[in-house]
Design an enzyme around this catalytic site. Structure first.
Site, mmCIF file in Angstrom:
data_model
loop_
_atom_site.group_PDB
_atom_site.id
_atom_site.type_symbol
_atom_site.label_atom_id
_atom_site.label_comp_id
_atom_site.label_asym_id
_atom_site.label_seq_id
_atom_site.Cartn_x
_atom_site.Cartn_y
_atom_site.Cartn_z
ATOM 1 N N ALA A 1 -0.757 -6.660 12.126
ATOM 2 C CA ALA A 1 -1.327 -5.317 12.271
ATOM 3 C C ALA A 1 -0.210 -4.323 11.932
ATOM 4 O O ALA A 1 0.186 -3.498 12.754
ATOM 5 C CB ALA A 1 -1.846 -5.092 13.684
ATOM 6 N N ILE B 1 -9.861 -11.832 -1.032
ATOM 7 C CA ILE B 1 -10.260 -11.072 0.129
ATOM 8 C C ILE B 1 -9.034 -10.454 0.814
ATOM 9 O O ILE B 1 -7.922 -10.956 0.689
ATOM 10 C CB ILE B 1 -11.025 -11.960 1.163
ATOM 11 C CG1 ILE B 1 -10.152 -13.114 1.663
ATOM 12 C CG2 ILE B 1 -12.316 -12.428 0.615
ATOM 13 C CD1 ILE B 1 -10.800 -13.952 2.787
ATOM 14 N N ASN C 1 -7.220 -0.022 -1.711
ATOM 15 C CA ASN C 1 -7.430 -0.800 -0.477
ATOM 16 C C ASN C 1 -8.421 -0.075 0.423
ATOM 17 O O ASN C 1 -8.068 0.871 1.122
ATOM 18 C CB ASN C 1 -6.091 -0.989 0.242
ATOM 19 C CG ASN C 1 -6.249 -1.765 1.541
ATOM 20 O OD1 ASN C 1 -7.328 -2.280 1.850
ATOM 21 N ND2 ASN C 1 -5.175 -1.834 2.308
ATOM 22 N N CYS D 1 -8.429 -2.480 4.830
ATOM 23 C CA CYS D 1 -7.416 -2.822 5.832
ATOM 24 C C CYS D 1 -8.044 -2.783 7.220
ATOM 25 O O CYS D 1 -8.578 -1.741 7.630
ATOM 26 C CB CYS D 1 -6.230 -1.874 5.785
ATOM 27 S SG CYS D 1 -4.991 -2.355 7.013
ATOM 28 N N GLY E 1 0.815 -1.216 0.000
ATOM 29 C CA GLY E 1 0.000 0.000 0.000
ATOM 30 C C GLY E 1 0.847 1.263 0.000
ATOM 31 O O GLY E 1 1.830 1.355 0.741
ATOM 32 N N THR F 1 0.633 -14.527 2.066
ATOM 33 C CA THR F 1 1.363 -15.071 3.212
ATOM 34 C C THR F 1 2.307 -16.203 2.823
ATOM 35 O O THR F 1 3.373 -16.358 3.433
ATOM 36 C CB THR F 1 0.333 -15.533 4.268
ATOM 37 O OG1 THR F 1 -0.444 -14.392 4.642
ATOM 38 C CG2 THR F 1 0.980 -16.113 5.499
HETATM 39 C C1 LIG Z 1 1.985 -8.649 6.406
HETATM 40 C C2 LIG Z 1 0.823 -8.312 5.512
HETATM 41 C C3 LIG Z 1 0.723 -7.024 4.973
HETATM 42 C C4 LIG Z 1 -0.352 -6.687 4.153
HETATM 43 N N1 LIG Z 1 -0.428 -5.426 3.613
HETATM 44 C C5 LIG Z 1 -1.442 -5.103 2.766
HETATM 45 C C6 LIG Z 1 -1.484 -3.821 2.121
HETATM 46 O O1 LIG Z 1 -0.591 -2.986 2.272
HETATM 47 N N2 LIG Z 1 -2.552 -3.548 1.313
HETATM 48 C C7 LIG Z 1 -3.545 -4.479 1.080
HETATM 49 O O2 LIG Z 1 -4.486 -4.186 0.331
HETATM 50 N N3 LIG Z 1 -3.501 -5.708 1.639
HETATM 51 C C8 LIG Z 1 -2.484 -6.049 2.473
HETATM 52 N N4 LIG Z 1 -2.424 -7.310 3.016
HETATM 53 C C9 LIG Z 1 -3.469 -8.311 2.680
HETATM 54 C C10 LIG Z 1 -3.001 -9.255 1.563
HETATM 55 O O3 LIG Z 1 -2.719 -8.561 0.366
HETATM 56 C C11 LIG Z 1 -4.067 -10.355 1.266
HETATM 57 O O4 LIG Z 1 -5.271 -9.743 0.853
HETATM 58 C C12 LIG Z 1 -4.365 -11.228 2.487
HETATM 59 O O5 LIG Z 1 -3.221 -11.434 3.268
HETATM 60 C C13 LIG Z 1 -4.944 -12.594 2.090
HETATM 61 O O6 LIG Z 1 -4.051 -13.340 1.271
HETATM 62 P P1 LIG Z 1 -2.998 -14.427 1.853
HETATM 63 O O7 LIG Z 1 -3.769 -15.322 2.791
HETATM 64 O O8 LIG Z 1 -2.454 -15.136 0.655
HETATM 65 O O9 LIG Z 1 -1.949 -13.653 2.589
HETATM 66 C C14 LIG Z 1 -1.355 -7.666 3.854
HETATM 67 C C15 LIG Z 1 -1.228 -8.963 4.389
HETATM 68 C C16 LIG Z 1 -0.160 -9.301 5.197
HETATM 69 C C17 LIG Z 1 -0.055 -10.710 5.732
#
Ligand SMILES: Cc1cc2nc3c(=O)[nH]c(=O)nc-3n(C[C@H](O)[C@H](O)[C@H](O)COP(=O)(O)O)c2cc1C
Length: 301
Positions: A70, A190, A126, A129, A46, A265
């Site tokens: 977080a 999501i 986004n 969040c 972001g 992740t």
């Molecule tokens: C450490 C971390 C940082 C994240 N930062 C952002 C972000 O900056 N903007 C955003 O839209 N989603 C952010 N997300 C959400 C991810 O892009 C994703 O939507 C969410 O983790 C589900 O996918 P996953 O289970 O493959 O991680 C973040 C997730 C994690 C774990």
């Protein structure tokens, strides 16, 4: 000949595999593990109009089948991002999707206007969040706010816009329809599910923020269900994500209705996950004698 390319809002991707925002930096940290040229797109962390410090630490913790975070959208702000990260990404033949965050509608609009002149292919907004007090999810949980911010951003954007939806709602199709009504070009879903972890030995919250966003394999069935629901509720293309770690996971989302998928992740415990998923999807297509990946999009009704 095998076709793995997909199209979203007029933009052609060489394959449907993307990185999930916030889990891949702007690509440079991962470029020693993954050839970025092999990915459909890199979705950046972001970016806000000004630098954000993020939340106090500790701000990540492991959970069963995933993690909670977080981070609070720590980022260097759009000027540093444009000078440092876009030129890095332009070296590769992959599409660039910039994830945009803000505290107010004006914040989002400023970033979108700044990016208008940059060589960026799409913007991912986004509004989901769970870890920031203002902006973020405050927009993503109210259909009127979703429609309004989509409309404001769309008015100013040069690139197509993807609205990133929150799973922390009663009915995600209501938010998807609101984004469609506001003029979104695509949806991504999501974002993380709000969770909490308590450290029993220290008798305190595991995260300084108390709550965090749950991500990783634990959330995958929820994400697949939501992608399926949204694919059947709106006409917009969907980028699906939530717990994808293997090609089989990615194919589940595509069969449920996603045009493309993001890996989040999984990058943390397997930095080559994205490249393996690209290869695994190709192998699946060949083994099953499917010439065109687009045949699989939403094929499970
Ligand atoms: C450490 C971390 C940082 C994240 N930062 C952002 C972000 O900056 N903007 C955003 O839209 N989603 C952010 N997300 C959400 C991810 O892009 C994703 O939507 C969410 O983790 C589900 O996918 P996953 O289970 O493959 O991680 C973040 C997730 C994690 C774990």
């Amino acid at each position: 000949m095998l076709n793995t390319s997909v199209e979203i809002a007029g933009v052609q991707f060489k394959n449907p595999v993307m990185t999930a925002s916030g889990t891949f930096g702007s690509g440079s940290e991962y470029s020693e593990f993954v050839d970025l040229n092999t990915l459909g797109a890199v979705v950046t962390k972001g970016v806000a109009n000004v630098p954000w410090a993020g939340n106090p630490t500790p701000r990540i913790a492991e959970t069963y089948g995933g993690m909670i975070n977080a981070i609070g959208l720590q980022n260097p702000g759009m000027e540093t991002f444009c000078k440092r990260d876009i030129p890095f990404l332009k070296q590769f033949s992959t599409k660039i999707i910039v994830n945009v965050c803000g505290k107010t509608t004006e914040d989002y609009c400023q970033v979108v206007e700044r990016l208008a002149e940059e060589p960026v292919d799409l913007l991912e907004i986004n509004i989901s969040c769970p870890n920031v007090k203002e902006g973020g999810i405050a927009f993503g949980q109210d259909p009127k706010a979703v429609e309004q911010i989509t409309r404001e951003v769309k008015k100013r954007a040069k690139q197509p816009i993807i609205m990133k939806l929150s799973p922390n709602v009663t009915d995600i199709t209501v938010m998807a329809k609101a984004a469609e009504a506001g003029g979104a070009d695509a949806l991504s879903l999501i974002n993380t599910l709000t969770g909490m972890k308590i450290n029993v030995q220290k008798r305190c919250f595991a995260l300084a923020n108390k709550t965090g966003g749950l991500s990783g394999p634990a959330i995958k069935p929820v994400a697949v269900r939501m992608v399926y629901q949204v694919a059947n509720a709106v006409k917009l293309p969907i980028i699906g994500m939530g717990g994808i770690a293997t090609a089989e996971d990615a194919l589940e989302f595509i069969l449920a209705g996603a045009t493309a998928i993001s890996v989040g992740t999984a990058n943390f415990n397997n930095p080559t996950a994205t490249a393996e998923i690209v290869k695994g999807i190709e192998e699946y297509l060949i083994e099953n004698k499917i010439d065109d990946i687009r045949e699989l999009i939403g094929a499970v009704k």
